[in-house]
Scaffold this motif. Structure first.
Motif, PDB file in Angstrom:
ATOM      1  N   ASP A 146       0.003   9.876   8.024  1.00  0.00           N
ATOM      2  CA  ASP A 146       0.589  10.410   6.786  1.00  0.00           C
ATOM      3  C   ASP A 146       1.750   9.536   6.320  1.00  0.00           C
ATOM      4  OD1 ASP A 146      -1.155  12.558   6.628  1.00  0.00           O
ATOM      5  OD2 ASP A 146       0.167  13.936   7.692  1.00  0.00           O
ATOM      6  N   LEU A 147       2.600   9.154   7.256  1.00  0.00           N
ATOM      7  CA  LEU A 147       3.745   8.312   6.888  1.00  0.00           C
ATOM      8  C   LEU A 147       3.286   6.936   6.413  1.00  0.00           C
ATOM      9  CD1 LEU A 147       6.301   9.270   9.676  1.00  0.00           C
ATOM     10  CD2 LEU A 147       6.375   9.896   7.255  1.00  0.00           C
ATOM     11  N   ALA A 189       0.472   6.400   4.771  1.00  0.00           N
ATOM     12  CA  ALA A 189      -0.012   6.610   3.396  1.00  0.00           C
ATOM     13  C   ALA A 189       1.157   6.583   2.418  1.00  0.00           C
ATOM     14  CB  ALA A 189      -0.755   7.942   3.292  1.00  0.00           C
ATOM     15  N   CYS A 218     -11.503   9.894  -0.153  1.00  0.00           N
ATOM     16  CA  CYS A 218     -11.100   8.804   0.754  1.00  0.00           C
ATOM     17  C   CYS A 218     -11.813   8.908   2.101  1.00  0.00           C
ATOM     18  CB  CYS A 218      -9.582   8.799   0.954  1.00  0.00           C
ATOM     19  SG  CYS A 218      -8.957   9.968   2.180  1.00  0.00           S
ATOM     20  N   GLU A 276       1.052   6.298  -1.547  1.00  0.00           N
ATOM     21  CA  GLU A 276      -0.226   7.009  -1.669  1.00  0.00           C
ATOM     22  C   GLU A 276      -0.132   8.408  -1.034  1.00  0.00           C
ATOM     23  OE1 GLU A 276      -2.910   6.192  -3.327  1.00  0.00           O
ATOM     24  OE2 GLU A 276      -2.325   4.155  -3.878  1.00  0.00           O
ATOM     25  N   PRO A 277       0.876   9.201  -1.433  1.00  0.00           N
ATOM     26  CA  PRO A 277       1.008  10.530  -0.823  1.00  0.00           C
ATOM     27  C   PRO A 277      -0.150  11.458  -1.189  1.00  0.00           C
ATOM     28  CG  PRO A 277       2.498  10.346  -2.672  1.00  0.00           C
ATOM     29  CD  PRO A 277       1.926   8.966  -2.433  1.00  0.00           C
ATOM     30  N   TRP A 283      -1.336  14.838  17.337  1.00  0.00           N
ATOM     31  CA  TRP A 283      -0.498  15.307  16.221  1.00  0.00           C
ATOM     32  C   TRP A 283       0.485  14.215  15.805  1.00  0.00           C
ATOM     33  CZ3 TRP A 283      -1.333  18.970  12.934  1.00  0.00           C
ATOM     34  CH2 TRP A 283      -2.006  20.141  13.301  1.00  0.00           C
ATOM     35  N   MET A 340       0.808  -1.227   0.000  1.00  0.00           N
ATOM     36  CA  MET A 340       0.000   0.000   0.000  1.00  0.00           C
ATOM     37  C   MET A 340       0.839   1.274   0.000  1.00  0.00           C
ATOM     38  SD  MET A 340      -3.234  -1.109   0.329  1.00  0.00           S
ATOM     39  CE  MET A 340      -3.719  -2.836   0.361  1.00  0.00           C
ATOM     40  N   GLN A 383      -7.973   7.065  13.213  1.00  0.00           N
ATOM     41  CA  GLN A 383      -8.958   7.989  12.661  1.00  0.00           C
ATOM     42  C   GLN A 383      -8.492   8.595  11.336  1.00  0.00           C
ATOM     43  OE1 GLN A 383      -9.678  10.985  15.590  1.00  0.00           O
ATOM     44  NE2 GLN A 383     -11.542  11.755  14.604  1.00  0.00           N
ATOM     45  N   CYS A 384      -7.191   8.787  11.189  1.00  0.00           N
ATOM     46  CA  CYS A 384      -6.648   9.535  10.048  1.00  0.00           C
ATOM     47  C   CYS A 384      -6.152   8.662   8.908  1.00  0.00           C
ATOM     48  CB  CYS A 384      -5.487  10.422  10.503  1.00  0.00           C
ATOM     49  SG  CYS A 384      -5.957  11.706  11.676  1.00  0.00           S
ATOM     50  N   LEU A 385      -5.915   7.382   9.145  1.00  0.00           N
ATOM     51  CA  LEU A 385      -5.294   6.546   8.113  1.00  0.00           C
ATOM     52  C   LEU A 385      -6.195   6.443   6.887  1.00  0.00           C
ATOM     53  CD1 LEU A 385      -2.882   4.685   7.421  1.00  0.00           C
ATOM     54  CD2 LEU A 385      -4.228   2.797   8.351  1.00  0.00           C
ATOM     55  N   THR A 386      -5.655   6.808   5.735  1.00  0.00           N
ATOM     56  CA  THR A 386      -6.451   6.727   4.502  1.00  0.00           C
ATOM     57  C   THR A 386      -6.703   5.265   4.122  1.00  0.00           C
ATOM     58  OG1 THR A 386      -6.637   7.526   2.231  1.00  0.00           O
ATOM     59  CG2 THR A 386      -4.454   6.818   2.929  1.00  0.00           C
ATOM     60  N   ARG A 441      -8.535   3.053   5.483  1.00  0.00           N
ATOM     61  CA  ARG A 441      -8.398   2.139   6.629  1.00  0.00           C
ATOM     62  C   ARG A 441      -9.327   0.935   6.552  1.00  0.00           C
ATOM     63  NH1 ARG A 441      -9.745   7.049   7.559  1.00  0.00           N
ATOM     64  NH2 ARG A 441     -11.698   7.721   8.494  1.00  0.00           N
ATOM     65  N   ASN A 490     -11.288  11.339   4.335  1.00  0.00           N
ATOM     66  CA  ASN A 490     -10.556  12.270   5.202  1.00  0.00           C
ATOM     67  C   ASN A 490     -10.676  13.706   4.685  1.00  0.00           C
ATOM     68  OD1 ASN A 490      -9.769  10.130   6.757  1.00  0.00           O
ATOM     69  ND2 ASN A 490      -7.674  10.043   5.987  1.00  0.00           N
ATOM     70  N   ALA A 495      -1.544  11.529  13.852  1.00  0.00           N
ATOM     71  CA  ALA A 495      -1.935  12.021  12.522  1.00  0.00           C
ATOM     72  C   ALA A 495      -0.735  11.973  11.579  1.00  0.00           C
ATOM     73  CB  ALA A 495      -2.489  13.439  12.628  1.00  0.00           C
ATOM     74  N   HIS A 528      -2.887  11.074  -0.356  1.00  0.00           N
ATOM     75  CA  HIS A 528      -3.746  11.092   0.831  1.00  0.00           C
ATOM     76  C   HIS A 528      -2.995  11.376   2.120  1.00  0.00           C
ATOM     77  CE1 HIS A 528      -7.132   9.975  -1.604  1.00  0.00           C
ATOM     78  NE2 HIS A 528      -6.321   9.127  -2.218  1.00  0.00           N
ATOM     79  N   TYR A 529      -1.856  12.041   2.023  1.00  0.00           N
ATOM     80  CA  TYR A 529      -1.309  12.599   3.268  1.00  0.00           C
ATOM     81  C   TYR A 529      -1.942  13.976   3.436  1.00  0.00           C
ATOM     82  CZ  TYR A 529       2.226  16.146   1.883  1.00  0.00           C
ATOM     83  OH  TYR A 529       2.866  17.282   1.454  1.00  0.00           O
ATOM     84  N   ARG A 530      -1.983  14.412   4.695  1.00  0.00           N
ATOM     85  CA  ARG A 530      -2.769  15.605   5.012  1.00  0.00           C
ATOM     86  C   ARG A 530      -1.925  16.867   4.915  1.00  0.00           C
ATOM     87  NH1 ARG A 530      -5.698  15.899  10.822  1.00  0.00           N
ATOM     88  NH2 ARG A 530      -3.660  16.684  11.463  1.00  0.00           N
TER      89      ARG A 530
END
Lengths: 314, 314
Positions: B247-248, B250, A170, A155-156, B240, A152, B280-283, B285, A172, B243, A158-160
């Motif tokens: 991102d990492l 993703a 997605c 998939e950057p 933080w 997987m 909660q934040c993982l794309t 999921r 988010n 979250a 979908h980084y925030r």
């Protein structure tokens, strides 16, 4: 000269080609994707490969699919634009055609192609970013395709980038692809046309008079003519793109970024603001060497060529 | 049993140890770092290694240094807390001690240790995040230390999580380490104490009555006692952190995150909100397996142990 076959399976088209060791496509066929039926999609892939293997001696088949592919490179776990859910694609196609098959995510396949045979040839650490409706990506790190623990990685999109930002498909909020994609470019232009029809007069003309009909090619055409509103859209989206590349450089330190996808056809309209933002945002820029940022060279064939080459190096 | 020597060079201390194949430290020495003098720092490293090689048969030396190490693992390009600027550390120490030397960034060395001999043993794709004054990181991908094209990979502390956010020591704004580090935890607690001395009464008591004297251990102690204000600080910073891990994930899809550094000694106070935010934040999921998030196991010795093991596998 050894040949392999690459297949690129998208939501609307299946493209298959016979590819040589230099990445040259010897022959290519296209079919519509019966996206709603997993079984029929497998059949179309098998048929088009069989047609090609009837004409050419090909050793192996690589399939690049627009979906999440598992870590064994066999099964498509989930494809947003296809009906596949945990589809054992490798096994199903191998059974039908009797030759070895490698399955790969399409952006990974494209990254492999650009890193080995395209814009980033000679680089060992390459990040491909495809800027289209969304943002796709593939990483070649230390000369190898990096897939992550479960396939997987990459998939950057979908980084925030903005906490509580724009809603993403997605589920988010604030994902990079909501700011740096073709959709973002078009949304920016439409919003501008709605709020400032006078300033967006050329965009509206090209869009047939309605903000809702402004699309990517319209924004690109207006920007090429020098229209200030369209150029501003590219500047905004390009800067989000470049800021994201700086984030990826902080994390991955690649030698080369390759920018592909439909929006990359706008060339420097996208790349110039991206490079400016990258220079401005890169952490530690006084103490490091900077990655080059280049346009993709293999275009829409990158996935097919990469899949064929991955089959060769399976 | 083959032994190697690991050296951890920080801004205040040089720690050197004789390490066996299982990562056990057989003997350890510590010296002050003459940080202002590049030459004297090299001499202290050489002296302490010579002292150890006089007592133990060690094959090679690994040095983990708090700075940017070049792609040949020889030269420290820049060290924020040491006077080194393009210091050819490998060559200088090898000349003095007559044994092979490997130089590595200290967080990379720690990541290697945790991935091979610590919390993430058995995992092939590991991200170590050290939460201290700032955020450090190291990546083991496909079983190998990933260093990037120029050895600068693994600096997610400086990817941007808030556009135009808090000013960072790197000169940019909005870097992750301004939100998810020990400094952020302390800043949050001090700000709370200044704005709401009544609510922060326990934090202020433990801090000797002054907001400016609240430090990390104070916030941890108050949180362990159940103080609501201190718990809220951990919740904010932990979220933080989580979250950012999403991102990492993703981008890199690791199988395991290891959280180390001084703040990680607070354990679940930090990890629980981090895990909640990660979930909660993982794309994507619903369609993927999730990385485990674990505390580091090797503590402050991780860099030393990792450097010694990297010397073994040079």
């Amino acid at each position: 000269m050894s040949l392999t076959i690459g297949v690129d399976v998208g939501g609307t088209k299946v493209a298959a080609g016979v590819v040589d060791e230099q990445g040259k496509i010897v022959e290519k066929l296209k079919r519509n994707t019966p996206a709603a039926s997993p079984g029929q999609t497998v059949q179309v892939i098998s048929d088009v490969v069989t047609e090609l293997t009837g004409q050419y001696q090909a050793d192996a088949i690589g399939i690049g699919a627009a979906g999440f592919v598992d870590e064994t490179r066999s099964t498509v776990r989930f494809a947003p634009n296809l009906a596949w859910r945990d589809e054992p694609l490798k096994e199903q196609v191998e059974r039908r055609i009797g030759r070895p098959v490698v399955v790969e995510n399409d952006a990974n396949a494209a990254a492999w192609a650009e890193a080995k045979l395209g814009a980033a040839a000679g680089h060992t650490d390459v990040v491909l970013i495809t800027v289209g409706t969304g943002i796709g990506a593939g990483f070649v790190l230390d000369g190898q395709l990096y897939r992550g623990r479960w396939g997987m990685a990459g998939e950057p999109g979908h980084y925030r980038v903005v906490p509580d930002g724009r809603l993403c498909g997605c589920g988010n909020r604030g994902c990079w692809e909501q700011y740096a994609s073709g959709s973002a470019l078009v949304a920016e232009a439409r919003e501008f046309a709605r709020r400032s029809p006078g300033g967006a007069i050329r965009l509206l003309q090209l869009g047939g008079g309605s903000a809702e009909q402004i699309d990517g090619p319209v924004v690109t055409e207006a920007a090429r003519e020098g229209d200030a509103g369209a150029l501003r859209c590219f500047d905004i989206v390009g800067r989000w793109l470049g800021a994201g590349l700086a984030d990826l450089a902080a994390i991955l330190d690649p030698g080369c970024f390759v920018i592909g996808g439909g929006v990359s056809e706008a060339g420097d309209l996208l790349l110039e603001p991206a490079k400016a933002a990258f220079d401005q945002c890169l952490t530690g820029r006084a103490y490091r060497q900077q990655a080059v940022i280049k346009l993709a060279e293999l275009g829409a064939d990158a996935g097919l060529i990469g899949a064929a080459d991955l089959a060769r190096h399976r």
